[in-house]
Design a protein around this motif. Sequence first.
Motif, PDB file in Angstrom:
ATOM      1  N   GLY A  47      16.033 -35.320  59.856  1.00  0.00           N
ATOM      2  CA  GLY A  47      14.786 -34.636  59.522  1.00  0.00           C
ATOM      3  C   GLY A  47      14.312 -34.959  58.115  1.00  0.00           C
ATOM      4  O   GLY A  47      15.005 -35.620  57.351  1.00  0.00           O
ATOM      5  N   MET A  48      13.122 -34.457  57.809  1.00  0.00           N
ATOM      6  CA  MET A  48      12.497 -34.696  56.506  1.00  0.00           C
ATOM      7  C   MET A  48      12.310 -33.355  55.813  1.00  0.00           C
ATOM      8  O   MET A  48      11.786 -32.420  56.418  1.00  0.00           O
ATOM      9  CB  MET A  48      11.137 -35.380  56.709  1.00  0.00           C
ATOM     10  N   ASP A  49      12.695 -33.284  54.555  1.00  0.00           N
ATOM     11  CA  ASP A  49      12.646 -32.030  53.815  1.00  0.00           C
ATOM     12  C   ASP A  49      11.276 -31.689  53.234  1.00  0.00           C
ATOM     13  O   ASP A  49      10.971 -30.518  53.035  1.00  0.00           O
ATOM     14  CB  ASP A  49      13.657 -32.069  52.658  1.00  0.00           C
ATOM     15  N   ILE A  50      10.453 -32.676  52.946  1.00  0.00           N
ATOM     16  CA  ILE A  50       9.212 -32.450  52.200  1.00  0.00           C
ATOM     17  C   ILE A  50       8.025 -32.275  53.151  1.00  0.00           C
ATOM     18  O   ILE A  50       7.671 -33.196  53.905  1.00  0.00           O
ATOM     19  CB  ILE A  50       8.967 -33.607  51.205  1.00  0.00           C
ATOM     20  N   ASP A  51       7.423 -31.084  53.107  1.00  0.00           N
ATOM     21  CA  ASP A  51       6.279 -30.755  53.979  1.00  0.00           C
ATOM     22  C   ASP A  51       5.181 -31.809  53.878  1.00  0.00           C
ATOM     23  O   ASP A  51       4.642 -32.252  54.900  1.00  0.00           O
ATOM     24  CB  ASP A  51       5.674 -29.404  53.612  1.00  0.00           C
ATOM     25  N   GLU A  52       4.816 -32.178  52.664  1.00  0.00           N
ATOM     26  CA  GLU A  52       3.712 -33.111  52.436  1.00  0.00           C
ATOM     27  C   GLU A  52       3.984 -34.462  53.107  1.00  0.00           C
ATOM     28  O   GLU A  52       3.070 -35.078  53.654  1.00  0.00           O
ATOM     29  CB  GLU A  52       3.499 -33.303  50.931  1.00  0.00           C
TER      30      GLU A  52
END
Length: 123
Positions: free
Chosen positions: A106-111
């Motif tokens: 997964g990816m941690d950064i919303d942007e």
Amino acid sequence: PPPPAPASAAETVPFNIKKGQAVFKKYCSQCHTFKPEGRGSIRGPNLFGVVGTVAGTKVKQWGGSYERLEAFRVIWTQSTLLQWLERPKDIVPQKMGDRSCMTFRGMDIDEEREALVAYLSDV
């Protein structure tokens, strides 16, 4: 005064889509392509047009084992893609020995997630 010069094509692309292209290169391009034609790379399917498809569709076109994804009956909408990119195992649980992208953590950064989904949606 003279009218302003027209913006170049690069200047008219929304920032989040341009950022999404960079995010795709960082996280996805090792296994996937994003081109109007072609089946994908040796490691994963072409994700062009993935938004709106049933999970497994692109894998099936690519020639991979799609049944597991298809069994979850997920449609890759912007919302489900955002959820999957944040916590993939919440959408498609990991399976012991699975070496596919479904093991992506997964990816941690919303942007970054939002920019990537904007890029994937821009077809």
